[in-house]
Design an enzyme around this catalytic site. Structure first.
Site, mmCIF file in Angstrom:
data_model
loop_
_atom_site.group_PDB
_atom_site.id
_atom_site.type_symbol
_atom_site.label_atom_id
_atom_site.label_comp_id
_atom_site.label_asym_id
_atom_site.label_seq_id
_atom_site.Cartn_x
_atom_site.Cartn_y
_atom_site.Cartn_z
ATOM 1 N N GLN A 1 10.122 -8.403 11.170
ATOM 2 C CA GLN A 1 9.495 -7.384 10.320
ATOM 3 C C GLN A 1 10.406 -7.031 9.146
ATOM 4 O O GLN A 1 11.603 -6.779 9.335
ATOM 5 C CB GLN A 1 9.187 -6.124 11.151
ATOM 6 C CG GLN A 1 8.379 -5.087 10.388
ATOM 7 C CD GLN A 1 7.953 -3.910 11.254
ATOM 8 O OE1 GLN A 1 8.260 -3.845 12.457
ATOM 9 N NE2 GLN A 1 7.251 -2.966 10.652
ATOM 10 N N HIS B 1 1.733 -3.181 9.923
ATOM 11 C CA HIS B 1 0.712 -4.013 9.284
ATOM 12 C C HIS B 1 0.419 -5.205 10.180
ATOM 13 O O HIS B 1 1.308 -5.754 10.806
ATOM 14 C CB HIS B 1 1.140 -4.475 7.886
ATOM 15 C CG HIS B 1 2.493 -5.105 7.845
ATOM 16 N ND1 HIS B 1 3.650 -4.359 7.888
ATOM 17 C CD2 HIS B 1 2.871 -6.399 7.805
ATOM 18 C CE1 HIS B 1 4.691 -5.172 7.853
ATOM 19 N NE2 HIS B 1 4.250 -6.423 7.816
HETATM 20 P P1 5GP Z 1 6.617 -8.432 7.655
HETATM 21 O O1 5GP Z 1 7.679 -9.483 7.606
HETATM 22 O O2 5GP Z 1 7.172 -7.045 7.470
HETATM 23 O O3 5GP Z 1 5.732 -8.553 8.855
HETATM 24 O O4 5GP Z 1 5.651 -8.744 6.442
HETATM 25 C C1 5GP Z 1 5.775 -8.147 5.192
HETATM 26 C C2 5GP Z 1 4.817 -8.873 4.283
HETATM 27 O O5 5GP Z 1 4.637 -8.079 3.131
HETATM 28 C C3 5GP Z 1 5.332 -10.239 3.810
HETATM 29 O O6 5GP Z 1 4.423 -11.255 4.217
HETATM 30 C C4 5GP Z 1 5.415 -10.092 2.299
HETATM 31 O O7 5GP Z 1 5.006 -11.267 1.616
HETATM 32 C C5 5GP Z 1 4.493 -8.925 2.019
HETATM 33 N N1 5GP Z 1 4.859 -8.147 0.848
HETATM 34 C C6 5GP Z 1 6.116 -7.784 0.440
HETATM 35 N N2 5GP Z 1 6.061 -7.043 -0.686
HETATM 36 C C7 5GP Z 1 4.740 -6.928 -1.007
HETATM 37 C C8 5GP Z 1 4.055 -6.273 -2.075
HETATM 38 O O8 5GP Z 1 4.621 -5.625 -2.949
HETATM 39 N N3 5GP Z 1 2.693 -6.380 -2.082
HETATM 40 C C9 5GP Z 1 2.016 -7.076 -1.131
HETATM 41 N N4 5GP Z 1 0.691 -7.133 -1.235
HETATM 42 N N5 5GP Z 1 2.627 -7.693 -0.098
HETATM 43 C C10 5GP Z 1 3.981 -7.621 -0.036
#
Ligand code: 5GP
Ligand code: ZN
Length: 103
Positions: A91, A97
């Site tokens: 994460q 999310h």
């Molecule tokens: P995690 O690794 O926390 O599960 O996923 C975070 C996700 O957020 C990643 O897939 C990354 O590409 C996405 N993300 C990061 N910054 C932004 C942003 O500013 N806008 C959007 N729409 N997605 C983002």
């Protein structure tokens, strides 16, 4: 609160919303890892699944119904749903999310 996703939810950072209701928002991942890569979020700032508290069942149950309805509306025949939980779980953004991925 210094949370990127809270800023998107508040409209302070523009994003193309795919779905929005009282409890959740859905928008495309900025760096898609599949043909369709959406993020499904509760509007409530909860950092990780590990932080869920009594009473959050309603929010997360609602989120799962959205995770069912959005791909159905887009005629996706199959997809993956993924929560990364905690730094060691991959994460990067600490506002719950659900990744919805479809090829
Ligand atoms: P995690 O690794 O926390 O599960 O996923 C975070 C996700 O957020 C990643 O897939 C990354 O590409 C996405 N993300 C990061 N910054 C932004 C942003 O500013 N806008 C959007 N729409 N997605 C983002
Ligand atoms: Zn947040």
């Amino acid at each position: 609160m210094d949370c990127l996703f809270c800023k998107i939810i508040a409209g302070e950072i523009p994003s193309k919303m795919v779905h929005q209701d009282d409890v959740t928002v859905v928008f495309p991942d900025i760096n898609p890892k599949a043909r369709v890569h959406l993020l499904i979020l509760p509007k409530k700032h909860i950092p990780t699944i590990a932080d869920l508290e009594d009473g959050d069942e309603k929010i997360m149950g609602h989120l799962m119904r959205v995770a069912q309805k959005v791909p159905r509306a887009q005629n996706l025949s199959g997809y993956r749903l993924q929560f990364n939980v905690g730094k060691d779980g991959g994460q990067e953004i600490f506002h719950i999310h659900c990744h919805l991925l479809a090829n």
